[in-house]
Design a protein around this motif. Sequence first.
Motif, short mmCIF file in Angstrom:
data_model
loop_
_atom_site.label_atom_id
_atom_site.label_comp_id
_atom_site.label_asym_id
_atom_site.label_seq_id
_atom_site.Cartn_x
_atom_site.Cartn_y
_atom_site.Cartn_z
N ASP A 1 -10.45 -34.67 19.51
CA ASP A 1 -11.37 -35.49 18.74
C ASP A 1 -12.53 -35.92 19.66
O ASP A 1 -12.47 -36.96 20.31
CB ASP A 1 -10.67 -36.72 18.18
CG ASP A 1 -11.51 -37.44 17.13
OD1 ASP A 1 -12.75 -37.27 17.15
OD2 ASP A 1 -10.95 -38.16 16.29
N LYS B 1 -7.69 -43.45 14.10
CA LYS B 1 -8.02 -43.06 12.73
C LYS B 1 -6.75 -43.21 11.88
O LYS B 1 -6.07 -42.24 11.57
CB LYS B 1 -8.55 -41.63 12.69
CG LYS B 1 -9.95 -41.48 13.28
CD LYS B 1 -10.47 -40.06 13.13
CE LYS B 1 -11.89 -39.96 13.66
NZ LYS B 1 -12.44 -38.57 13.54
N THR C 1 -12.97 -48.76 11.30
CA THR C 1 -11.65 -48.52 10.70
C THR C 1 -10.53 -48.49 11.75
O THR C 1 -9.36 -48.52 11.39
CB THR C 1 -11.64 -47.18 9.94
OG1 THR C 1 -11.97 -46.11 10.86
CG2 THR C 1 -12.64 -47.20 8.80
N THR C 2 -10.89 -48.44 13.03
CA THR C 2 -9.89 -48.43 14.09
C THR C 2 -9.09 -49.73 14.08
O THR C 2 -9.63 -50.81 13.84
CB THR C 2 -10.56 -48.26 15.46
OG1 THR C 2 -11.35 -47.07 15.45
CG2 THR C 2 -9.53 -48.16 16.57
#
Length: 348
Positions: free
Chosen positions: A83, A271, A325-326
């Motif tokens: 990633d 994620k 969103t982490t």
Amino acid sequence: MNRQQQKLLRGLVIAAVVLLAVLAAVLLFKRHSAEKQAEEEAAQEAASAITEDHGYTSLTYTNSTATLSFTLDEDGSWIWADDPEFPLDDSTITYIIQILQSLKPQQTITDGDTLEAYGLDQPSATLTATDAETGETLKLTFGKATTDGTSYYMLMNDAECPVYIVSDTLYDYLSTPIYDMCVLPELPVLTEETLNSLTIQGAVETTLTAAHNESVGTDDAEDTDEETTDGEETSSVTWTSGETDVTDNETLQSLLDELSTLSFTKCADYKPSDEAVELCGFGSPTAVLTASYVTDSGTEGTLTLTLGTKNVDGDSYYARMDDDTTIYLISASAVSALVTAASSGLGA
């Protein structure tokens, strides 16, 4: 056989025994010298292969829990191959490369025990580093720790001999989880001087508004020994909840102390899946803090901090910031006043 012949035979036997002992000693010495030379040559070969200044551009290591791969990007920074957007603190990878270029075996074993005896039949970790310019690859395979626990048995480039003993420093770095390499976002420093309002939501919702009061001092020191400066501006903050002045409320003061030092301690899930979000308590948050404040540049800023449930250890809360969103961890002791205010308001 007469006595003289017996004496001669005895002398011959003794001489033969001595000769055999000498020959055995010579052979043992030669074997020991050959083994020592082989170990020295193997150590030199390993040191040359390991410490040569390769321009490694990719690195992969496998430990008991994960396989992690990293590559250099166009800017010369390491990225997580799985990633590239992951906010990687590449210092761990940089340290690994530095250790590779200075690693020297503490001991080289050319005629040792079985691989199983060293834990190398089922490796505890492997590392592969590739030099894109030369196309050369270095592979290190780690077995178990030595008896004193400060070193590890190691093989190089899939060869089953020799076995090397190296310091545990490199192995320890190979045990670093990916989330321990995450660059954590910095929370703004919120103080009474910069805060305009706070809204805390939980079982109870509380809205707090700050009124910044400025006044000009006067010289009233005629009857005292203290000196004051005429025209000096002083400021104070009055906090209200609805129509009520709560400036001196203990929970509020504790909350203000917390807000000035808030920080995340670790990345918990970069994620997360919808299921993970729910399991971490964000479906029904423990607390949601919305803070309006003045930034260093004088503009208005807003922070939304959401607390889920506590982690398994019970020492931290799962937390999210704004639209990120982490899922991070934040120390439970660092948000105790926030949790109190969310569950029961400011109290009496």
